[in-house]
Write an enzyme that holds these catalytic residues in place. Structure first.
Site, mmCIF file in Angstrom:
data_model
loop_
_atom_site.group_PDB
_atom_site.id
_atom_site.type_symbol
_atom_site.label_atom_id
_atom_site.label_comp_id
_atom_site.label_asym_id
_atom_site.label_seq_id
_atom_site.Cartn_x
_atom_site.Cartn_y
_atom_site.Cartn_z
ATOM 1 N N TRP A 101 -38.634 -46.705 -28.911
ATOM 2 C CA TRP A 101 -37.589 -47.313 -28.083
ATOM 3 C C TRP A 101 -37.918 -47.194 -26.599
ATOM 4 O O TRP A 101 -37.650 -48.108 -25.817
ATOM 5 C CB TRP A 101 -36.208 -46.760 -28.421
ATOM 6 C CG TRP A 101 -35.774 -47.225 -29.778
ATOM 7 C CD1 TRP A 101 -35.537 -46.470 -30.880
ATOM 8 C CD2 TRP A 101 -35.585 -48.594 -30.189
ATOM 9 N NE1 TRP A 101 -35.206 -47.272 -31.954
ATOM 10 C CE2 TRP A 101 -35.227 -48.577 -31.559
ATOM 11 C CE3 TRP A 101 -35.690 -49.835 -29.551
ATOM 12 C CZ2 TRP A 101 -34.967 -49.745 -32.289
ATOM 13 C CZ3 TRP A 101 -35.426 -51.001 -30.274
ATOM 14 C CH2 TRP A 101 -35.073 -50.946 -31.621
ATOM 15 N N ASP A 171 -30.802 -44.148 -22.688
ATOM 16 C CA ASP A 171 -30.512 -44.970 -23.861
ATOM 17 C C ASP A 171 -29.992 -44.045 -24.959
ATOM 18 O O ASP A 171 -30.765 -43.422 -25.675
ATOM 19 C CB ASP A 171 -31.790 -45.687 -24.318
ATOM 20 C CG ASP A 171 -31.580 -46.496 -25.601
ATOM 21 O OD1 ASP A 171 -30.464 -46.468 -26.161
ATOM 22 O OD2 ASP A 171 -32.546 -47.160 -26.037
ATOM 23 N N LYS A 195 -24.800 -47.593 -34.308
ATOM 24 C CA LYS A 195 -25.238 -46.338 -34.913
ATOM 25 C C LYS A 195 -24.099 -45.322 -34.959
ATOM 26 O O LYS A 195 -23.753 -44.842 -36.020
ATOM 27 C CB LYS A 195 -26.426 -45.757 -34.152
ATOM 28 C CG LYS A 195 -27.766 -46.349 -34.584
ATOM 29 C CD LYS A 195 -28.350 -47.279 -33.595
ATOM 30 C CE LYS A 195 -29.601 -47.959 -34.131
ATOM 31 N NZ LYS A 195 -30.441 -48.423 -33.034
#
Ligand SMILES: *Cc1c(COP(=O)(O)O)cnc(C)c1O
Length: 360
Positions: A101, A171, A195
Site C-alpha cells: 500500500w 493511511d 475494513k
C-alpha cells in the site's frame, strides 16, 4: 453452523449492526422511507450524518481543529488528493515504504510532485518496520506519509513517528478505530471504510484545519478538501447509505466500551492466533518480525504449500471463510478486525491445531 468471515476487505461487520440495518431497511424510524431513499438535504438524513460525525469525534477524541470528511473514491483517491492538497507549493513530500500500500501511494504521488522515499523494508521482504533513526527525512518536506498497517504484509507500527513540524499523513484503512490514538499527532488520517468502519463506498478523512485550502489551482473541484469541508461533505450527494451504516458501527463501538475496550479485545485476539502459529513447531509460520506483527491482518504460511488447498477447503467446510492469502504473498491471511469476535479466532485456532495434528 456459525460462520466466521476473515476477509481482508470488504470485511465482516458486527452482527448486531446488520440486524439493526435489516430492521430499519424499509422504514427508518417511522419516516416511511429507507435511508437509501432520503434526500441528503432532508432533516432525517442530515440528522444521521451529523450523529455519525459526532459519534466518530467522541470515539476518536478528535480535537476541534480537525475537520472530518465523508468522501468517496476509496483510499486510492486519497493517494492523489493528498499531494494535490498538501504539497502547498513545496517541492516534495517524504514517503515511508513498508509494503504494497505504501508503494501504491508513492506511485500516485510521483505524478504531482517530488517523492523522497525516506526508508524501505525491501531488504527483508517487507516484513518489518524500519527503526525511526534510519529514516532519511527532508526537513523541508511538505508532509510525511506512511502506512501504519500494511494490510497485505501484516506489518503494523506500534508507535507514531515524530516528524516535528512536518505534517504526518497516515493511511489507516485497515487499523483505524482498532487502538487508542492521539489524533493531534497527525496532519491527516484517511481510511477506506470497508475494513474497519462499514460498507465500501465511503472514505473517511480527518484533517487538521490549517492544511485545508492550499490545493494546487488545477485541482478538480471534487478533489479539493476545502470544497468538501465548506459543505459538510455534502457538496454533492454523499454515499448516504454507507455513512448511515458507518454510524451504526460507531454506535456499536460505543456500546462495546469504545476504542480502549476494542484495543484490549484486539490484543487478546491477535495473541491467541500468533501464539498458535508460534507453538506449531514450524507447521505454520508468520513471516513478520515479532514486534511489528499486525493486530488486524495475520498472514501465515503452511510448512508445505501443497497443503494450502486442503487447508482452505476444510476451513470453508467449518465455516471459516476467506482465509486465502493475498496473491502477492501466498499462504493464508486471517483478518481479525473489530467486528471479528474472540470466538471466531478460537474456532480458527482450534481448526489450525487439528489440521496440523492430522498431517502429523
Ligand atoms: C484496502 C487498502 C487500500 C485500498 O483501499 P480502497 O478503498 O480500495 O482504495 C489502501 N490502503 C490500505 C492500507 C488498505 O488496506
Amino acid at each position: 453452523m456459525t460462520i466466521y468471515n476473515f476477509s481482508a476487505g470488504p470485511a465482516v461487520l458486527p452482527k448486531a449492526v446488520l440486524s439493526q440495518a435489516q430492521a430499519e431497511l424499509p422504514d427508518w424510524h417511522g419516516s416511511g422511507m429507507s435511508v437509501m431513499e432520503m434526500s441528503h438535504r432532508g432533516k432525517e438524513y442530515m440528522g444521521i450524518h451529523a450523529q455519525a460525525e459526532a459519534d466518530l469525534r467522541e470515539l476518536m477524541n478528535i480535537p476541534a481543529n480537525y475537520t472530518v470528511l465523508f468522501l468517496q473514491g476509496g483510499a486510492h483517491l486519497q493517494f492523489a488528493m493528498i499531494p494535490l492538497n498538501l504539497l502547498r507549493g513545496k517541492a516534495s513530500a517524504d514517503y515511508v515504504n513498508t509494503g504494497e500500500w505504501s508503494k501504491k501511494a508513492i506511485g500516485e504521488a510521483k505524478k504531482y510532485g517530488g517523492v523522497n522515499v525516506v526508508v524501505d523494508n525491501a531488504d527483508r521482504n517487507c516484513s518489518y518496520v524500519p527503526a525511526f533513526d534510519t529514516w532519511k527525512r527532508d526537513a523541508n518536506a511538505a508532509y510525511l506519509h506512511y502506512t501504519p498497517n500494511e494490510t497485505i504484509g501484516g506489518v503494523e507500527f506500534n508507535w507514531i513517528p515524530d516528524t516535528g513540524d512536518v505534517p504526518l499523513v497516515a493511511d489507516m484503512s485497515s487499523n483505524i478505530l482498532s487502538r487508542a490514538l492521539d489524533v493531534s499527532r497527525f496532519g491527516l488520517i484517511y481510511a477506506g471504510a470497508q475494513k474497519n468502519i462499514g460498507p465500501a463506498g465511503l472514505t473517511l478523512v480527518i484533517v487538521r484545519e490549517d492544511l485545508i485550502g492550499h490545493a494546487a489551482a488545477s485541482t478538480p473541484t471534487m478533489l479539493n478538501y476545502k470544497v468538501h469541508a465548506d459543505n459538510d461533505s455534502m457538496y454533492n450527494t454523499p454515499p448516504t447509505y454507507s455513512i448511515y451504516m458507518a454510524g451504526l458501527v460507531f454506535q456499536w463501538l460505543k456500546q462495546q466500551g469504545g476504542i480502549a475496550a476494542m484495543e484490549q479485545a484486539n490484543i487478546a485476539k491477535a495473541k491467541l492466533l500468533y501464539d498458535a502459529i508460534d507453538a506449531s513447531h514450524g507447521f505454520y509460520n508468520c513471516p513478520v518480525a515479532e514486534a511489528d506483527r499486525s493486530r488486524m491482518n495475520v498472514p501465515f504460511t503452511l510448512k508445505d504449500a501443497a497443503l494450502d488447498g486442503d487447508f482452505l477447503k476444510q476451513a470453508d467446510a467449518r465455516g471459516l471463510l476467506q482465509l486465502k492469502g493475498h496473491r502477492s504473498v501466498g499462504g493464508m491471511r486471517a483478518s481479525i478486525y473489530n467486528a471479528m469476535p474472540l470466538d471466531g479466532v478460537r474456532a480458527l485456532v482450534e481448526f489450525m491445531k487439528e489440521f496440523a495434528a492430522k498431517q502429523g
